[in-house]
Design a protein around this motif. Structure first.
Motif, short mmCIF file in Angstrom:
data_model
loop_
_atom_site.label_atom_id
_atom_site.label_comp_id
_atom_site.label_asym_id
_atom_site.label_seq_id
_atom_site.Cartn_x
_atom_site.Cartn_y
_atom_site.Cartn_z
N GLY A 61 -4.31 -8.30 -13.15
CA GLY A 61 -3.07 -8.25 -12.39
C GLY A 61 -3.12 -7.33 -11.19
N LEU A 62 -4.26 -7.28 -10.53
CA LEU A 62 -4.44 -6.44 -9.34
C LEU A 62 -5.10 -7.26 -8.25
N ARG A 63 -4.59 -7.12 -7.03
CA ARG A 63 -5.16 -7.91 -5.95
C ARG A 63 -5.01 -7.20 -4.61
N GLY A 64 -5.75 -7.70 -3.64
CA GLY A 64 -5.67 -7.16 -2.30
C GLY A 64 -6.38 -8.08 -1.33
N ASP A 65 -6.43 -7.69 -0.06
CA ASP A 65 -7.22 -8.42 0.92
C ASP A 65 -7.71 -7.45 1.98
N ARG A 66 -8.66 -7.91 2.77
CA ARG A 66 -9.36 -7.02 3.69
C ARG A 66 -8.48 -6.56 4.86
N LYS A 67 -7.33 -7.19 5.06
CA LYS A 67 -6.44 -6.77 6.15
C LYS A 67 -5.39 -5.76 5.67
N LYS A 68 -4.78 -6.04 4.51
CA LYS A 68 -3.65 -5.23 4.07
C LYS A 68 -4.03 -4.07 3.15
N ALA A 92 -9.35 1.99 -0.12
CA ALA A 92 -8.56 0.77 -0.25
C ALA A 92 -7.82 0.80 -1.58
N ILE A 93 -6.77 0.00 -1.65
CA ILE A 93 -5.94 -0.06 -2.86
C ILE A 93 -5.69 -1.52 -3.22
N LEU A 94 -5.80 -1.83 -4.51
CA LEU A 94 -5.43 -3.13 -5.04
C LEU A 94 -4.26 -2.92 -5.98
N SER A 95 -3.23 -3.74 -5.83
CA SER A 95 -1.99 -3.53 -6.57
C SER A 95 -1.47 -4.85 -7.12
N PRO A 96 -0.43 -4.81 -7.95
CA PRO A 96 0.08 -6.06 -8.51
C PRO A 96 0.56 -7.06 -7.46
N ASP A 97 1.15 -6.57 -6.37
CA ASP A 97 1.66 -7.48 -5.33
C ASP A 97 0.79 -7.50 -4.08
N GLY A 98 -0.33 -6.79 -4.11
CA GLY A 98 -1.22 -6.78 -2.97
C GLY A 98 -0.84 -5.82 -1.86
N LEU A 103 2.88 0.02 -7.64
CA LEU A 103 2.56 1.02 -8.66
C LEU A 103 1.72 0.38 -9.75
N GLY A 104 0.93 1.22 -10.42
CA GLY A 104 -0.03 0.71 -11.38
C GLY A 104 -1.16 0.04 -10.63
N VAL A 105 -2.01 0.86 -9.97
CA VAL A 105 -2.93 0.35 -8.98
C VAL A 105 -4.38 0.76 -9.27
N PHE A 106 -5.28 0.11 -8.55
CA PHE A 106 -6.68 0.49 -8.48
C PHE A 106 -6.93 1.02 -7.07
N TYR A 107 -7.60 2.18 -6.98
CA TYR A 107 -7.89 2.79 -5.68
C TYR A 107 -9.36 3.15 -5.63
N THR A 211 -12.23 -0.54 -14.71
CA THR A 211 -10.83 -0.96 -14.69
C THR A 211 -10.43 -1.61 -16.01
N LEU A 212 -11.34 -2.32 -16.63
CA LEU A 212 -11.07 -2.88 -17.96
C LEU A 212 -10.88 -1.76 -18.99
N ARG A 213 -11.69 -0.71 -18.89
CA ARG A 213 -11.52 0.43 -19.80
C ARG A 213 -10.18 1.13 -19.57
N ALA A 214 -9.69 1.06 -18.34
CA ALA A 214 -8.42 1.72 -18.00
C ALA A 214 -7.21 0.81 -18.17
N LYS A 215 -7.43 -0.44 -18.55
CA LYS A 215 -6.32 -1.40 -18.67
C LYS A 215 -5.22 -0.93 -19.62
N PRO A 216 -5.52 -0.23 -20.72
CA PRO A 216 -4.42 0.25 -21.55
C PRO A 216 -3.40 1.11 -20.79
N LEU A 217 -3.86 1.88 -19.81
CA LEU A 217 -2.93 2.67 -19.00
C LEU A 217 -2.06 1.76 -18.15
N LEU A 218 -2.65 0.72 -17.56
CA LEU A 218 -1.85 -0.23 -16.79
C LEU A 218 -0.81 -0.90 -17.67
N ASP A 219 -1.22 -1.35 -18.85
CA ASP A 219 -0.30 -2.06 -19.75
C ASP A 219 0.83 -1.16 -20.21
N TRP A 220 0.51 0.07 -20.55
CA TRP A 220 1.52 1.03 -21.02
C TRP A 220 2.55 1.27 -19.92
#
Length: 230
Positions: A61-68, A92-98, A103-107, A211-220
């Motif tokens: 549930g995380l996404r992004g693109d090279r422009k935003k 760069a940051i990948l988030s639920p809405d891009g 919030l609840g992101v990968f950086y 990120t898979l190992r950290a998924k419990p934090l995202l889900d919580w």
């Protein structure tokens, strides 16, 4: 131009940052812009797009693109004492809405001083932060299970920004682990990236695995967020 696959950051990525740190000159940057694009800016755009595909496949549930999703290398110096015009990193940051505001992101951060990736609930708005703190104290079993799972996955919360004293309304928390947790302003786990890792395509696999190992934090956090916004 790139073909959208991540081949690794270029061999001159770190030498570029070292030279940029020495010069901190718009003229120097303009003269070396092609090197920045080929060894840093292009690759981090590729990394974001490949991770978006891999994260989708993994159901993260995380996404992004090279422009935003990419942060500018130019610093905002309008109100800063430090007037150096350029950062010494790309990120760069990948988030639920891009977006960069989710919030609840990968950086991911590739820089002269350090390289790392975070999965984070960073600086949540007051209603969500309050709900997170109440979830910790009202449902301690769930929170301790989260901590235990993260620990088994080789992760623990970072302490950056932690308050020195208990926030208002949480002064009477007796359990030391819960009292410590509610002092957090952010809820972040991190993977340090060895600078030698950044030049190989295998970095993608390492970041997906983290990120898979950290998924419990995202889900919580998402479960708590859903009750606040729902």
């Amino acid at each position: 131009m790139t073909d959208g696959t991540f081949k690794g950051f270029g061999p001159k990525a770190m030498p570029f940052f070292k030279a940029l740190d020495f010069h901190q000159s718009r003229e120097w940057f303009a003269e070396n812009r092609a090197l920045f694009d080929s060894d840093l800016h292009g690759p981090i755009g590729d990394l974001v797009e490949v991770l978006t595909e891999r994260f989708a496949t993994a159901g993260l549930g995380l996404r992004g693109d090279r422009k935003k999703s990419l942060f500018r290398i130019n610093r905002d110096v309008r109100f800063a004492k430090d007037k150096r015009p350029y950062n010494r990193h790309v990120s760069a940051i990948l988030s639920p809405d891009g977006s960069k505001t989710g919030l609840g992101v990968f950086y991911v951060h590739i820089g002269l001083e350090r390289c790392f990736a975070d999965v984070a609930w960073w600086n949540p708005e007051p209603p969500l932060l309050l709900a997170i703190r109440r979830a910790i104290t009202d449902r301690p079993g769930e929170f301790r299970k989260l901590l235990s799972t993260l620990k088994k996955n080789g992760l623990e919360f970072e302490t950056e920004g932690r308050m020195k004293r208990a926030p208002r309304g949480f002064e009477q928390i007796a359990d030391a682990d819960l009292a410590e947790a509610v002092r957090n302003r952010h809820f972040v786990v991190q993977r340090v990236i060895d600078p030698t890792e950044i030049h190989a395509p295998a970095l993608v696999d390492e970041l997906v695995e983290f990120t898979l190992r950290a998924k419990p934090l995202l889900d919580w956090g998402r479960a708590i967020q859903g009750k606040v916004t729902g």
